[in-house]
Design a protein around this motif. Structure first.
Motif, short mmCIF file in Angstrom:
data_model
loop_
_atom_site.label_atom_id
_atom_site.label_comp_id
_atom_site.label_asym_id
_atom_site.label_seq_id
_atom_site.Cartn_x
_atom_site.Cartn_y
_atom_site.Cartn_z
N ALA A 1 0.84 -1.21 0.00
CA ALA A 1 0.00 0.00 0.00
C ALA A 1 0.87 1.25 0.00
O ALA A 1 1.88 1.34 0.70
N GLY A 2 0.43 2.22 -0.79
CA GLY A 2 1.11 3.52 -0.83
C GLY A 2 2.29 3.60 -1.77
O GLY A 2 2.89 4.67 -1.91
N VAL A 3 2.66 2.48 -2.42
CA VAL A 3 3.81 2.48 -3.32
C VAL A 3 3.33 2.72 -4.75
O VAL A 3 2.44 2.03 -5.23
N GLU A 4 3.91 3.71 -5.39
CA GLU A 4 3.56 4.01 -6.78
C GLU A 4 4.05 2.88 -7.68
O GLU A 4 5.12 2.31 -7.45
N GLU A 5 3.29 2.57 -8.72
CA GLU A 5 3.60 1.44 -9.58
C GLU A 5 3.58 1.86 -11.04
O GLU A 5 2.70 2.60 -11.47
N VAL A 6 4.58 1.37 -11.81
CA VAL A 6 4.60 1.57 -13.26
C VAL A 6 4.87 0.22 -13.92
O VAL A 6 5.30 -0.73 -13.26
N ALA A 7 4.63 0.15 -15.23
CA ALA A 7 4.68 -1.14 -15.92
C ALA A 7 5.89 -1.30 -16.84
O ALA A 7 6.15 -2.42 -17.29
N THR A 8 6.62 -0.22 -17.12
CA THR A 8 7.72 -0.32 -18.07
C THR A 8 8.97 0.37 -17.55
O THR A 8 8.90 1.27 -16.69
N ALA A 9 10.13 -0.02 -18.11
CA ALA A 9 11.38 0.62 -17.75
C ALA A 9 11.39 2.10 -18.14
O ALA A 9 11.95 2.94 -17.44
N ASP A 10 10.76 2.43 -19.28
CA ASP A 10 10.71 3.84 -19.69
C ASP A 10 9.93 4.68 -18.69
O ASP A 10 10.32 5.81 -18.37
N ALA A 11 8.82 4.13 -18.17
CA ALA A 11 8.04 4.86 -17.17
C ALA A 11 8.82 5.01 -15.87
O ALA A 11 8.75 6.04 -15.20
N ALA A 12 9.60 3.97 -15.52
CA ALA A 12 10.43 4.06 -14.32
C ALA A 12 11.51 5.11 -14.49
O ALA A 12 11.80 5.88 -13.56
N LEU A 13 12.11 5.17 -15.66
CA LEU A 13 13.14 6.18 -15.92
C LEU A 13 12.54 7.58 -15.84
O LEU A 13 13.15 8.50 -15.27
N ASP A 14 11.34 7.75 -16.38
CA ASP A 14 10.67 9.04 -16.30
C ASP A 14 10.43 9.44 -14.84
O ASP A 14 10.63 10.60 -14.47
N TRP A 15 10.02 8.48 -14.01
CA TRP A 15 9.80 8.75 -12.58
C TRP A 15 11.10 9.18 -11.91
O TRP A 15 11.12 10.14 -11.12
N LEU A 16 12.20 8.50 -12.24
CA LEU A 16 13.49 8.85 -11.65
C LEU A 16 13.97 10.23 -12.11
O LEU A 16 14.50 11.01 -11.32
N GLU A 17 13.74 10.53 -13.38
CA GLU A 17 14.13 11.85 -13.88
C GLU A 17 13.35 12.96 -13.21
O GLU A 17 13.92 14.03 -12.88
N ARG A 18 12.06 12.73 -12.98
CA ARG A 18 11.26 13.73 -12.29
C ARG A 18 11.70 13.90 -10.85
O ARG A 18 11.74 15.02 -10.32
N ARG A 19 12.05 12.80 -10.19
CA ARG A 19 12.57 12.88 -8.84
C ARG A 19 13.89 13.64 -8.80
O ARG A 19 14.13 14.46 -7.92
N HIS A 20 14.75 13.35 -9.76
CA HIS A 20 16.05 14.01 -9.81
C HIS A 20 15.89 15.53 -10.05
O HIS A 20 16.63 16.33 -9.47
N ALA A 21 14.93 15.88 -10.88
CA ALA A 21 14.71 17.31 -11.16
C ALA A 21 14.26 18.07 -9.93
O ALA A 21 14.53 19.27 -9.81
N ARG A 22 13.60 17.37 -8.99
CA ARG A 22 13.12 18.03 -7.78
C ARG A 22 14.16 18.00 -6.64
O ARG A 22 13.94 18.60 -5.60
N THR A 23 15.29 17.27 -6.86
CA THR A 23 16.30 17.17 -5.81
C THR A 23 17.13 18.46 -5.76
O THR A 23 17.64 18.90 -6.77
N PRO A 24 17.25 19.08 -4.58
CA PRO A 24 18.05 20.31 -4.47
C PRO A 24 19.48 20.07 -4.90
O PRO A 24 20.05 19.01 -4.65
#
Length: 250
Positions: free
Chosen positions: A227-250
């Motif tokens: 519960a509470g864990v975001e889920e994606v189905a592809t490596a491309d979607a996972a990379l997009d999630w990581l890139e968005r996280r990285h963009a928000r990192t100070p």
């Protein structure tokens, strides 16, 4: 950005390939070590467990991990629960990378069950020739029904994992071919196929072959993502999630 990828799947390998040679990411892939000769991967890799939730929490903090991608097998429920708890304790964002499950098609004779114990019960009391494609770790459940003959396909040797009188062991690794699966089931006179709903194309040919042969397939449902864990189905979607996280990192 320091990333931990919990791997062992095709999706983990695909994500590792996308993270390789990226100057903005510093990835580490972790494998459980159950397969003796894993395919080489293009990012640094560690092999072995963490020591439960406590050990993984310490690892995340010691390695300054900033994000975790859980790309373990859809049935690696304990590891996924441990990852969710450890990431919550360490304050590290967590993503689940899960291939979609298979869905019933016209002509399929599926028997959906919630657990491996229920799969054993679904085989019934009449002796049958059973094709088990569930991995080595779950075989012991079927010792409760020793009157069946089991065709067992695993990557690692079966050994004493299934102590019943009649076992035919096959060592092989996906991807598989539909024509070969069809021929195997005919040759071994398979009465019923037992599989986890792992999803993916690499092992789907057994499902298609069983459909053509009109064989019943006992399908074990996959566990839910914590519960509470975001889920994606592809490596491309996972990379997009990581890139968005990285963009928000100070």
């Amino acid at each position: 950005m320091r990333i931990l990828v919990l791997g062992g799947t095709t999706e983990a390998s695909a994500l590792a390939a996308r993270l390789a040679n990226r100057a903005d990411f510093n990835p580490l892939l972790s494998l459980a070590g159950r397969t003796r000769d894993p395919h080489p991967l293009p990012i640094p890799t560690r092999i072995g467990g963490f020591g439960g939730v406590e050990g993984l929490t310490r690892f995340l903090r010691h390695e300054d991990i900033e994000a975790v991608a859980d790309a373990t097998h859809p049935f690696a429920a304990i590891m996924s629960r441990n990852a969710a708890e450890a990431c919550a304790r360490a304050g590290v964002p967590l993503l689940a990378l899960r291939r979609p499950p298979w869905t019933r098609q016209e002509g399929d004779r599926w028997i959906d069950v919630p657990s491996m114990e229920a799969a054993v019960a679904a085989l019934g009391e009449t002796p049958r020739r059973v094709f088990l494609t569930i991995g080595r770790m779950e075989l012991s459940h079927f010792a409760a029904a020793p009157w069946h003959t089991y065709l067992v396909r695993t990557i690692e040797p079966v050994g004493d994992a299934l102590p019943v009188p009649n076992v035919v062991a096959i060592r092989d690794r996906a991807p598989f071919d539909e024509a070969a699966e069809h021929a195997l089931m005919e040759r071994e006179r398979v009465d019923v196929l037992v599989t986890k709903n792992s999803g993916g194309a690499a092992t789907y040919p057994k499902i298609a072959a069983a459909r053509i042969l009109g064989l019943p397939v006992i399908v074990v449902a996959r566990p839910r993502v914590p519960a509470g864990v975001e889920e994606v189905a592809t490596a491309d979607a996972a990379l997009d999630w990581l890139e968005r996280r990285h963009a928000r990192t100070p």
